[in-house]
Write an enzyme that holds these catalytic residues in place. Structure first.
Site, PDB file in Angstrom:
ATOM      1  N   SER A 146       7.040  53.760  57.340  1.00  0.00           N
ATOM      2  CA  SER A 146       6.710  54.267  58.461  1.00  0.00           C
ATOM      3  C   SER A 146       6.651  55.687  58.372  1.00  0.00           C
ATOM      4  O   SER A 146       7.773  56.185  57.863  1.00  0.00           O
ATOM      5  CB  SER A 146       7.333  53.752  59.498  1.00  0.00           C
ATOM      6  OG  SER A 146       7.210  54.396  60.907  1.00  0.00           O
ATOM      7  N   TYR A 169      14.861  51.965  63.924  1.00  0.00           N
ATOM      8  CA  TYR A 169      13.470  51.613  63.151  1.00  0.00           C
ATOM      9  C   TYR A 169      13.655  52.477  62.082  1.00  0.00           C
ATOM     10  O   TYR A 169      13.267  52.245  60.861  1.00  0.00           O
ATOM     11  CB  TYR A 169      12.202  51.642  63.974  1.00  0.00           C
ATOM     12  CG  TYR A 169      10.981  51.330  63.042  1.00  0.00           C
ATOM     13  CD1 TYR A 169      10.833  50.326  62.723  1.00  0.00           C
ATOM     14  CD2 TYR A 169      10.037  52.546  63.080  1.00  0.00           C
ATOM     15  CE1 TYR A 169       9.618  49.946  62.217  1.00  0.00           C
ATOM     16  CE2 TYR A 169       8.950  52.172  62.551  1.00  0.00           C
ATOM     17  CZ  TYR A 169       8.894  50.999  61.970  1.00  0.00           C
ATOM     18  OH  TYR A 169       7.490  50.855  61.433  1.00  0.00           O
TER      19      TYR A 169
END
Length: 262
Positions: A146, A169
């Protein structure tokens, strides 16, 4: 000649999180390139629907419903498999929570699903990947990271707490990038290439429908001034999963509309 490098005819691929937003686009790309794709996820009902959709279009696939964080199940699945040309580690499990509500177990769960699961899958699949490399000259692992592995979320964009990227995350995805480099160094001599795909803002279509102002703020943060559509992750994934990227390993291919380049 160049187009043939993107073909995956005769290849077997495995995609975790295959029925998710980006997982569907990546899986379809592999199928349309000629691969037989194993669809993995925790929700068998979603996998059944996706499998039926692909097969109706004449694409080759099968489903394998299990949690990638169940490492015994992962090892059992890959044990004895004849061949695996492409492994895509895409699945992640997390519960969005504000900073003050996070517990150590939240970090542990997300890390296990994003990093440890990718490691265990890669190690468990190694005999099958080796067979593919010996037969076809190489095999590929693609880890889905990401942009928040590289940069922090811009808090000015996320007006509502539930919109923000969870604290557990980004750190997990950053660890996945480093795992990618270590695996690439270890497996390169065996002709198994390991790269990472780094998506930027690819929200589900419902996000823009539910909160257009939020979607506009996200889009304005990119150099291209728009959000990514799931199909736009397909070609970059296919590039890394095919021989078209034959001299790449340990790399992170960023597809974020320029978000991280400001």
């Amino acid at each position: 000649m160049i187009a043939e490098l993107f073909r995956l005819d005769g290849c077997v691929a495995f995609v975790s999180g295959a029925a998710g937003h980006l997982g569907r686009a990546m899986t379809r790309a592999l199928c349309e390139a000629g691969a037989h794709v194993i669809l993995n996820g925790r929700d068998d009902a979603k996998l059944v629907d996706f499998e039926d959709e692909l097969k109706r279009e004449g694409l080759a696939c099968e489903r394998a419903a299990f949690d990638m964080s169940d490492f015994e199940r992962v090892r059992a699945f890959f044990a004895g498999r004849e061949r695996l040309d492409v492994l895509v580690n895409n699945a992640i499990t997390m519960t969005p929570k504000p900073l003050v509500a996070l517990e150590p177990d939240d970090f542990a769960t997300t890390y296990a699903s994003a990093v440890t699961a990718a490691f265990e899958a890669s190690r468990a699949a190694l005999p099958a990947l080796r067979k593919a490399a010996q037969a076809a000259g190489e095999a590929r692992i693609v880890n889905i990271a990401s942009m928040y592995a590289a940069v922090a979320p811009d808090k000015r964009i996320y007006a509502k707490p539930e919109q923000a990227s969870p604290f557990h995350y980004g750190p997990a995805k950053a660890a996945l990038l480093q795992l990618t480099r270590h695996l690439a160094a270890e497996l390169g001599p065996e002709k198994i290439r390991v790269n990472a795909l780094v998506p930027g803002p690819f929200p589900r279509p419902q996000v823009a429908a539910d909160d257009p102002a939020f979607a506009r703020r996200l889009a304005a943060r990119t150099m291209l001034g728009r959000l990514g559509e799931a199909e736009e992750i397909a070609a970059p994934l296919l590039f890394l999963a095919s021989k078209a990227s034959s001299y790449m390993t340990g790399a992170a291919l960023t597809v974020d509309g320029g978000w991280t380049q400001w």
